[in-house]
Design an enzyme around this catalytic site. Sequence first.
Site, PDB file in Angstrom:
ATOM      1  NE  ARG A  67      25.689  34.077  38.070  1.00 33.01           N
ATOM      2  CZ  ARG A  67      26.447  34.845  37.620  1.00 33.01           C
ATOM      3  NH1 ARG A  67      27.419  35.191  38.408  1.00 33.01           N
ATOM      4  NH2 ARG A  67      26.356  35.773  36.575  1.00 33.01           N
ATOM      5  CD  GLU A  95      31.871  41.602  32.470  1.00 31.06           C
ATOM      6  OE1 GLU A  95      31.696  40.657  32.285  1.00 31.06           O
ATOM      7  OE2 GLU A  95      32.780  42.249  33.464  1.00 31.06           O
ATOM      8  CD  GLU A  99      29.980  37.009  31.172  1.00 27.98           C
ATOM      9  OE1 GLU A  99      28.897  36.819  30.803  1.00 27.98           O
ATOM     10  OE2 GLU A  99      30.307  37.397  32.568  1.00 27.98           O
ATOM     11  CD  GLU A 122      23.801  44.105  42.054  1.00 25.62           C
ATOM     12  OE1 GLU A 122      25.032  43.653  41.523  1.00 25.62           O
ATOM     13  OE2 GLU A 122      22.775  43.226  42.252  1.00 25.62           O
ATOM     14  CD  GLU A 143      33.295  35.295  34.107  1.00 19.51           C
ATOM     15  OE1 GLU A 143      32.187  35.986  34.315  1.00 19.51           O
ATOM     16  OE2 GLU A 143      34.156  35.301  33.142  1.00 19.51           O
TER      17      GLU A 143
END
Length: 183
Positions: A67, A95, A99, A122, A143
């Site tokens: 991250r 998603e 992933e 958020e 990613e």
Amino acid sequence: MDKHQNPWKIHSSETKYENNWIRITHNEGLNPAGNPGIYGVVHFKNVAIGVLALDEEMNTYLVGQFRFPLNRFSWELPEGGGALDEDPLDAAKRELLEETGLVASEWELLTRIDTSNSVTDETAVVFLARGLHQGESEPEETEQLTIRKVPFEEAYRMVQDMEITDSISVAAIQRMKLRLLGY
């Protein structure tokens, strides 16, 4: 004054930075005590999406990745973003497939959270996915993912031992643990 109304009196707001994902606004005005004050807000242009996928043997799937903002590797649930006008369930399905390569036949809303309400707006929507079968993952170019299939209790232990610190993952795993305990 009604305690449920905004006690800040804003005189000016200025966008200081903006990209495809966020907008940072600098606000000036009077704080709740009536003194001059400033408040910076990070506005997210997407809804955060998380998926707690559980198979028939009570295994779940974790995604590990570096991250950038934290400058460290993080274990978390499959997560991503959904456009504000997109159905969060559609984003969750996308998603999970992107992933992990997983497709689920059963979906249920697990929780909604405000990820950090002191400086951002958020919000996150997290789903429980069951009835899993394996497909082909399609990670985004940004990613570099490591996927782990672990017993749910192992994921819960990782939260307790602070090996999982991502707020969306922590909230979802804790919520699921409470459900399993009958709360």
